[in-house]
Design a protein around this motif. Structure first.
Motif, PDB file in Angstrom:
ATOM      1  N   ASN A 179       0.806  -1.224   0.000  1.00  0.00           N
ATOM      2  CA  ASN A 179       0.000   0.000   0.000  1.00  0.00           C
ATOM      3  C   ASN A 179       0.840   1.275   0.000  1.00  0.00           C
ATOM      4  OD1 ASN A 179       0.983  -0.039   2.600  1.00  0.00           O
ATOM      5  ND2 ASN A 179      -1.011  -0.206   3.604  1.00  0.00           N
ATOM      6  N   GLU A 180       2.153   1.135   0.089  1.00  0.00           N
ATOM      7  CA  GLU A 180       3.045   2.294   0.057  1.00  0.00           C
ATOM      8  C   GLU A 180       3.668   2.517  -1.315  1.00  0.00           C
ATOM      9  OE1 GLU A 180       5.920   1.677   3.112  1.00  0.00           O
ATOM     10  OE2 GLU A 180       4.461   1.795   4.755  1.00  0.00           O
ATOM     11  N   ARG A 181       3.375   1.637  -2.263  1.00  0.00           N
ATOM     12  CA  ARG A 181       3.956   1.763  -3.594  1.00  0.00           C
ATOM     13  C   ARG A 181       3.111   2.681  -4.467  1.00  0.00           C
ATOM     14  NH1 ARG A 181       4.082  -4.717  -4.123  1.00  0.00           N
ATOM     15  NH2 ARG A 181       5.106  -5.104  -2.119  1.00  0.00           N
ATOM     16  N   LYS A 182       3.767   3.449  -5.288  1.00  0.00           N
ATOM     17  CA  LYS A 182       3.073   4.330  -6.216  1.00  0.00           C
ATOM     18  C   LYS A 182       2.637   3.538  -7.445  1.00  0.00           C
ATOM     19  CE  LYS A 182       5.848   8.300  -4.750  1.00  0.00           C
ATOM     20  NZ  LYS A 182       6.838   9.323  -5.183  1.00  0.00           N
ATOM     21  N   PRO A 183       1.493   3.892  -8.021  1.00  0.00           N
ATOM     22  CA  PRO A 183       1.015   3.185  -9.223  1.00  0.00           C
ATOM     23  C   PRO A 183       2.054   3.228 -10.346  1.00  0.00           C
ATOM     24  CG  PRO A 183      -0.703   4.603  -8.335  1.00  0.00           C
ATOM     25  CD  PRO A 183       0.544   4.924  -7.566  1.00  0.00           C
ATOM     26  N   GLY A 184       2.337   2.080 -10.916  1.00  0.00           N
ATOM     27  CA  GLY A 184       3.284   2.005 -12.017  1.00  0.00           C
ATOM     28  C   GLY A 184       4.740   2.040 -11.607  1.00  0.00           C
ATOM     29  N   GLU A 185       5.006   2.202 -10.316  1.00  0.00           N
ATOM     30  CA  GLU A 185       6.384   2.275  -9.827  1.00  0.00           C
ATOM     31  C   GLU A 185       7.051   0.901  -9.913  1.00  0.00           C
ATOM     32  OE1 GLU A 185       8.673   3.821  -5.789  1.00  0.00           O
ATOM     33  OE2 GLU A 185       6.628   3.057  -5.656  1.00  0.00           O
ATOM     34  N   GLU A 186       8.288   0.872 -10.376  1.00  0.00           N
ATOM     35  CA  GLU A 186       9.033  -0.380 -10.418  1.00  0.00           C
ATOM     36  C   GLU A 186       9.321  -0.830  -8.992  1.00  0.00           C
ATOM     37  OE1 GLU A 186      13.169  -2.282 -12.247  1.00  0.00           O
ATOM     38  OE2 GLU A 186      12.541  -0.261 -12.809  1.00  0.00           O
ATOM     39  N   VAL A 187       9.029  -2.067  -8.731  1.00  0.00           N
ATOM     40  CA  VAL A 187       9.150  -2.577  -7.368  1.00  0.00           C
ATOM     41  C   VAL A 187      10.583  -3.022  -7.099  1.00  0.00           C
ATOM     42  CG1 VAL A 187       8.334  -4.313  -5.734  1.00  0.00           C
ATOM     43  CG2 VAL A 187       6.743  -3.305  -7.372  1.00  0.00           C
ATOM     44  N   GLU A 188      11.199  -2.407  -6.102  1.00  0.00           N
ATOM     45  CA  GLU A 188      12.542  -2.821  -5.695  1.00  0.00           C
ATOM     46  C   GLU A 188      12.441  -4.093  -4.858  1.00  0.00           C
ATOM     47  OE1 GLU A 188      16.348  -1.261  -3.002  1.00  0.00           O
ATOM     48  OE2 GLU A 188      14.581   0.030  -3.279  1.00  0.00           O
ATOM     49  N   ARG A 189      13.283  -5.056  -5.157  1.00  0.00           N
ATOM     50  CA  ARG A 189      13.263  -6.325  -4.450  1.00  0.00           C
ATOM     51  C   ARG A 189      14.617  -6.594  -3.805  1.00  0.00           C
ATOM     52  NH1 ARG A 189       8.947  -9.883  -5.905  1.00  0.00           N
ATOM     53  NH2 ARG A 189       7.482  -8.824  -7.295  1.00  0.00           N
ATOM     54  N   GLU A 190      14.585  -7.380  -2.749  1.00  0.00           N
ATOM     55  CA  GLU A 190      15.818  -7.760  -2.064  1.00  0.00           C
ATOM     56  C   GLU A 190      15.674  -9.178  -1.524  1.00  0.00           C
ATOM     57  OE1 GLU A 190      16.582  -5.419   1.409  1.00  0.00           O
ATOM     58  OE2 GLU A 190      14.609  -5.771   2.282  1.00  0.00           O
ATOM     59  N   PHE A 191      16.822  -9.809  -1.280  1.00  0.00           N
ATOM     60  CA  PHE A 191      16.818 -11.125  -0.662  1.00  0.00           C
ATOM     61  C   PHE A 191      16.555 -10.969   0.834  1.00  0.00           C
ATOM     62  CE2 PHE A 191      19.159 -11.748  -4.582  1.00  0.00           C
ATOM     63  CZ  PHE A 191      18.589 -12.920  -5.063  1.00  0.00           C
ATOM     64  N   ILE A 192      16.293 -12.051   1.499  1.00  0.00           N
ATOM     65  CA  ILE A 192      15.883 -12.007   2.896  1.00  0.00           C
ATOM     66  C   ILE A 192      16.855 -11.177   3.728  1.00  0.00           C
ATOM     67  CG2 ILE A 192      17.055 -14.208   3.406  1.00  0.00           C
ATOM     68  CD1 ILE A 192      14.739 -14.776   5.406  1.00  0.00           C
ATOM     69  N   PRO A 193      16.348 -10.203   4.491  1.00  0.00           N
ATOM     70  CA  PRO A 193      17.223  -9.425   5.369  1.00  0.00           C
ATOM     71  C   PRO A 193      17.968 -10.331   6.343  1.00  0.00           C
ATOM     72  CG  PRO A 193      15.067  -8.382   5.179  1.00  0.00           C
ATOM     73  CD  PRO A 193      14.950  -9.729   4.524  1.00  0.00           C
ATOM     74  N   ALA A 194      19.207  -9.984   6.615  1.00  0.00           N
ATOM     75  CA  ALA A 194      20.062 -10.845   7.444  1.00  0.00           C
ATOM     76  C   ALA A 194      19.440 -11.122   8.803  1.00  0.00           C
ATOM     77  CB  ALA A 194      21.439 -10.212   7.598  1.00  0.00           C
ATOM     78  N   GLY A 195      18.843 -10.085   9.419  1.00  0.00           N
ATOM     79  CA  GLY A 195      18.262 -10.270  10.742  1.00  0.00           C
ATOM     80  C   GLY A 195      17.081 -11.225  10.731  1.00  0.00           C
TER      81      GLY A 195
END
Length: 704
Positions: free
Chosen positions: A337-353
């Protein structure tokens, strides 16, 4: 002792398991007791070999309703085309699990096909077979194979399920029967074949709950699984994806992951309570939806995990279903719900913690077989009766309430007052002493029906012995008119309630004494009770009256708290109208913290989830590894040191907290000080070590 010879002496208890379709990968080497190698294809024996070489006990899992079974569908397997065995909707479309893999209508030939695959698993040395998810979609039932099964089962011509409530109910009963038959055939084969080979290969069924299946409109043989010869137990498949399905409480429709998962695990508990069979509860650090973010996954995983731990009879766990998607795939960084319409989604691997937290919890789940159990919660001894027939009323022409208000209208107000109310399987009330734990039971036949008249004899006997039954129903469910036992000679009842009430000697609304117990009859729809605040208050009013009659003290709490030996499991509840919160003082290790943080107080605030080790309940007179994001074996304690073997998946940082009599002088990992960091906590007399995990194992030594 060489690392390769270090074996967990309790591995045979099969406390923790996980499943994978991959050959061995050091990134998903979770160090559980068991690995379930997935699928029964020709490559299975080689995949099994790679995991056995790492010291795992081997189980095999495959889909009961779907899988890579193209050779069956095409006829390559037996020379007969089985395209018409795919589950099909009224539009003639096949219902697919994934491309190339339809859900199957389990014909007898399909059962024989599955036997060939499981034979391959047994020959490869599997110690158990898991037939996963025997599922028939409610919207299915239109294939030619299903029509033939209808004719064989009912002796008359197929009727399109969507044309009447009776046709839909009959179709669901048949779907239920077909998968019970398929599992019976496969398990009978496994038992017979393994006996020939001088082995005892176990048979298990991983399955969702009837609450989820009813909401998702799926039919599965659930309660009758206990009647299948050779069924040794189950995996209770509950996770964020099932439990975040929206429901309605006091007129508000939204996700309530903790509460729903508590009920889901609870109804699955019925499969093993009073039967002596095994149950593993599944947890999943993510879910099937790949577009959520890590914060969402973590928040909901902690909720489902806490809910599972609030059922202390179960102490085995599937720590995650698909570790490769947890540790080797990227997911969104920010909330949907915090992403802007059409915005490319940044992805990451599982956070270390989060990775460290997940592995620490997975290891800690090995120690849940605790005998000391103590509750701090709302009123106990309450139950809501449920039946597998909840799954039979979920299709056209009368779909039923999408939010399953017939159940949640009764159950949700109770759990929101801190009561660990239990879903109670109606089919099981005939089991001796099955109803003994309950003082008050809620029952409705809105949204479900009693499968047999004998169940009413057992319920009436329980009431007459002192139980209090609350029956909430206005007799308007169109499925009251399906052709079933209550309206078939010698019975002529318009609704099944009338047969039960005749047994009880009750005919009208109000409170009635029956023997040593009571019946409270409210002619109201439970679904209606879920739709407004007044409905919530009505449910609570009924519960309070019943508790007064039964001698139970009515208690309201804004939390649920359970002690399992030295462990504390807690959940702060929301939507509780300002009930007082609970604060714990003492010394606690937070097992949901990647650094295993030591806390001197914990508050059960709304939405909080806690998995704690009570430091005051742990013997710390000698050096001891209290918790670790690794499997700890071969511990040696000397006058001024402790050393141990530590092993865990590659790429995950291990956090280990160790009790010591005094501050450490030195810590070595594989003989080197540069491989480890130390942080001493004087208040708890514990040392936090962090170092990189290794699946092959590392030797850790602390001098003090």
């Amino acid at each position: 002792m060489p690392i390769s010879q270090i074996v967990d002496p309790k591995q045979s208890l099969e406390r923790t398991i996980f499943q994978t379709a991959s050959p061995y990968d050091d990134r998903i080497d979770l160090k559980s007791d068991v690995v379930m190698v997935y699928d029964i294809d020709p490559g299975l024996p080689e995949r099994i070999k790679t995991w056995r070489e790492q010291g795992y006990r081997i189980h095999v899992m495959t889909g009961a309703a779907w899988g890579n079974y193209g050779d069956f569908v095409s006829g390559e397997w037996d020379g007969q085309n089985h395209e018409d065995a795919a589950q099909t909707d009224k539009n003639g479309d096949k219902i697919m699990h994934h491309p190339g893999a339809p859900y199957m209508c389990p014909t007898e030939t399909y059962g024989k096909y599955l036997c060939v695959g499981v034979k391959r698993a047994v020959d490869a040395g599997a110690e158990a077979i898991h037939m996963e998810e025997p599922e028939f979609w409610v919207r299915g039932g239109y294939s030619e194979a299903f029509k033939r099964e209808w004719k064989a089962y009912y002796g008359d011509e197929w009727i399109a399920p969507h044309t009447s409530p009776d046709a839909q109910y009959r179709a669901s009963k048949l779907k239920y029967y077909l998968y019970r038959r398929a599992l019976s055939d496969v398990f009978e084969f496994i038992r017979s074949y393994s006996k020939e080979t001088g082995r005892d290969v176990k048979c298990y069924v991983p399955t969702h709950s009837i609450i989820n299946y009813a909401q998702w409109r799926i039919v599965s043989p659930e309660a009758s699984l206990v009647q299948i010869p050779g069924c040794d137990g189950y995996i209770g498949q509950v996770w964020t994806g099932t439990s975040r399905t929206k429901n309605r409480y006091a007129g508000v429709e939204k996700e309530r992951t903790f509460e729903v998962s508590f009920f889901e695990y609870g109804v699955l508990h019925n499969l093993v309570r009073s039967t002596g069979k095994k149950m593993w509860y599944l947890n999943d650090p993510i879910e099937d939806d790949p577009n959520r973010c890590w914060a969402d996954y973590k928040r909901n995983w902690e909720s489902t995990l806490v809910a599972s731990l609030l059922w202390p009879d179960v102490w085995r766990f599937e720590v995650m279903p698909w570790p490769a998607r947890v540790f080797t795939q990227p997911y969104p960084v920010i909330e949907e719900n915090e992403r802007k319409p059409g915005e490319e989604v940044e992805r990451e691997f599982i956070p270390a913690g989060y990775a460290t937290e997940v592995i620490n919890v997975a290891n800690e789940l090995s120690y849940m077989g605790q005998k000391e159990i103590a509750w701090d919660c709302g009123t106990r001894g309450l139950g809501v009766l449920v039946s597998d027939t909840m799954m039979f009323q979920r299709g056209e022409p009368r779909f039923g309430d999408g939010c399953l208000g017939s159940f949640f209208g009764l159950a949700m107000p109770l759990i929101k007052r801190g009561a660990p109310v239990e879903p109670v399987q109606l089919e099981n009330v005939v089991i001796s002493d099955y109803l003994k734990p309950y003082k008050v039971l809620f029952l409705t036949y809105e949204g479900m029906k009693p499968p047999s008249s004998e169940l009413h004899d057992a319920l009436a006997g329980w009431v007459k012995s002192g139980g209090v039954l609350i029956f909430a129903d206005e007799d308007k469910d169109p499925y009251n008119g399906v052709k079933e036992w209550w309206n078939t000679p010698p019975f002529k009842y318009a609704a099944p309630r009338q047969h039960l009430f005749e047994k009880l000697g009750v005919s009208e609304e109000g409170t009635h004494q029956v023997g040593n117990g009571y019946v409270i009859y409210a002619a109201v729809s439970p679904d209606f009770l879920s739709r407004c605040k007044e409905g919530r208050e009505k449910t609570l009013e009924l519960a309070k009256s019943a508790c007064s009659l039964s001698g139970l003290e009515w208690r309201e709490r804004a939390y649920m708290l359970l002690r399992r030996g030295p462990y504390i499991i807690g959940a702060g509840l929301d939507e509780t109208d300002g009930l007082p919160q609970r604060k714990l003082d003492g010394s606690f290790m937070n097992l949901f913290s990647p650094c295993l943080e030591i806390l001197d107080s914990v508050s059960m605030t709304p939405g909080s989830r806690w998995f704690l080790l009570d430091m005051d309940k742990v013997d710390r007179t000698k050096p001891k590894v209290l918790a670790s994001a690794s499997k700890v074996l071969d511990v040696n304690i000397e006058q001024e040191s402790i050393d141990f073997h530590s092993e865990g998946p590659a790429g995950v940082v291990c956090a280990a907290r160790i009790a010591l009599p005094r501050p450490p002088k030195e810590a070595l990992v594989d003989g080197e000080a540069g491989n480890v960091s130390m942080k001493w906590d004087e208040g708890s007399k514990t040392l936090l070590l962090t170092y990189d995990n290794s699946p092959k194992g590392r030797r850790v030594k602390v001098s003090f």
